[in-house]
Design a protein around this motif. Structure first.
Motif, PDB file in Angstrom:
ATOM      1  N   SER A 237      38.194 -20.531 -39.553  1.00 24.69           N
ATOM      2  CA  SER A 237      38.995 -19.737 -37.673  1.00 24.69           C
ATOM      3  C   SER A 237      39.676 -21.529 -37.929  1.00 24.69           C
ATOM      4  N   SER A 238      38.850 -22.684 -37.557  1.00 28.77           N
ATOM      5  CA  SER A 238      40.456 -23.566 -37.659  1.00 28.77           C
ATOM      6  C   SER A 238      41.474 -23.843 -38.466  1.00 28.77           C
ATOM      7  N   LYS A 239      41.401 -23.062 -39.287  1.00 27.70           N
ATOM      8  CA  LYS A 239      42.554 -23.117 -40.614  1.00 27.70           C
ATOM      9  C   LYS A 239      43.352 -22.334 -39.377  1.00 27.70           C
ATOM     10  N   VAL A 240      42.673 -20.975 -39.851  1.00 27.55           N
ATOM     11  CA  VAL A 240      44.036 -19.858 -38.633  1.00 27.55           C
ATOM     12  C   VAL A 240      44.362 -20.423 -37.514  1.00 27.55           C
ATOM     13  N   ARG A 241      44.184 -20.915 -37.040  1.00 28.83           N
ATOM     14  CA  ARG A 241      44.474 -21.233 -35.775  1.00 28.83           C
ATOM     15  C   ARG A 241      45.195 -22.287 -36.026  1.00 28.83           C
ATOM     16  N   ASP A 242      45.610 -23.518 -37.323  1.00 33.43           N
ATOM     17  CA  ASP A 242      46.036 -24.446 -36.980  1.00 33.43           C
ATOM     18  C   ASP A 242      47.347 -23.585 -37.584  1.00 33.43           C
TER      19      ASP A 242
END
Length: 350
Positions: A65-70
């Protein structure tokens, strides 16, 4: 439980007991215990706690999820649309939607209405018939009244507008008056027959309903008449007084196409008419009236007509000759030479 069942159960238990050796069971060492798991030092996993399956899955989900948000934030900052995808999970810039549906809608709306208005002056393609559009019918059909005295339904693609070019001169005043006159039922059906009925030749030619015979006289194959309030058609080639059935006569004034279909079947326009004796007789007698330069008549459409078969009586005689010919010819030869056939065998003779 009866005695037989008790004996059987006792036998099974005793046989199972004999398979185990108590001495071997006592000498067998016990299973080794699993190796101890070393304990991690305090604080090695941080706030996540000891590693187990649920904790590992939760950590992977948070990282993803952190990668998608970035990535989404980076695309928004650069002005790209994060919802657009090229099919392999990569992002692409949005494209303009195609206007296929809009073009299809325009094409259908243009073809929904016939290109000719009521009152338009038209001419049949590949024909000299000229007239005026008098009515729009369902299914883009047009009713056209011709100067020759009849009316018929036509598709827009079968007509050409009289725009004033070469061969497309506007109707004259006399033609307009003829188009305005009331339609005569006999003349209208006769005009349909003269236009549609034809007999093909084997050399890609044809003979229309109106033709010129070998003596130069103008004749018709089929002539329309009225009898008892109904239309009828007689054949002037083979002498049939009424070609139409009672059913076709009932719709002759309202549906000329069915009349023409019956006449085409009679005169050999369809290849299947070769099986009809009436069609064979019509083609044979029409051939006798035509000049030699017309060529050989046939059955079928123009350009694909097949030659007319031999007369049925001739074919029948040939079949009989093939079966009985050799014996008959031998007897005739013996009679001509004067020799008599051998006498039959008599019992007791030499």
């Amino acid at each position: 439980m009866d005695a037989a069942d008790e004996d059987m159960g006792t036998g099974i238990e005793s046989s199972a007991a004999t398979l185990r050796d108590p001495v071997e069971d006592a000498a067998r060492p016990p299973p080794a215990p699993p190796p101890p798991v070393p304990e991690a030092p305090a604080g090695a996993y941080g706030d996540l706690g000891p590693p187990d399956a649920d904790a590992h899955a939760a950590r992977e989900a948070r990282v993803s999820s952190s990668k998608v948000r970035d990535t989404t934030r980076a695309m928004l900052d650069s002005g790209q649309n994060p919802d657009a995808s090229d099919g392999d999970e990569s992002f692409a810039a949005p494209t303009e939607p195609k206007a296929k549906k809009a073009r299809t809608a325009v094409r259908r709306s243009a073809g929904a209405q016939p290109p000719f208005d009521v009152g338009a002056e038209v001419r049949l393609k590949d024909d000299l018939e000229r007239g005026i559009v008098t009515e729009r019918l369902a299914g883009s059909w047009l009713m056209v009244k011709y100067a020759s005295g009849y009316a018929s339904k036509q598709r827009p693609g079968q007509l050409v507008a009289l725009t004033g070019g070469p061969g497309l001169e506007p109707l004259t005043d006399a033609e307009k008056e003829l188009c305005a006159q009331e339609t005569d039922a006999v003349a209208s059906l006769q005009a349909h027959v003269d236009r549609d009925v034809t007999v093909a030749t084997t050399s890609a030619g044809s003979v229309k309903n109106q033709f010129v015979d070998a003596k130069g006289a103008k004749r018709r194959q089929f002539v329309v008449f009225e009898d008892g309030g109904q239309l009828g058609v007689r054949c002037d080639i083979c002498g049939m007084p009424q070609v139409l059935s009672d059913t076709i006569r009932g719709v002759a004034s309202t549906d000329p196409s069915k009349v023409c279909h019956t006449l085409k079947a009679h005169c050999g326009y369809y290849a299947g008419s070769r099986a009809s004796s009436d069609s064979e007789r019509h083609v044979r007698e029409l051939q006798a009236l035509l000049p030699k330069e017309v060529g050989q008549l046939g059955f079928g459409l123009i350009g694909a007509a097949k030659p007319a078969p031999e007369d049925r009586k001739v074919r029948k005689d040939k079949r009989r000759g093939a079966k009985k010919g050799p014996r008959l010819f031998a007897r005739a030869a013996d009679a001509a030479e004067g020799s008599a056939p051998p006498a039959p065998f008599a019992p007791g003779g030499p």
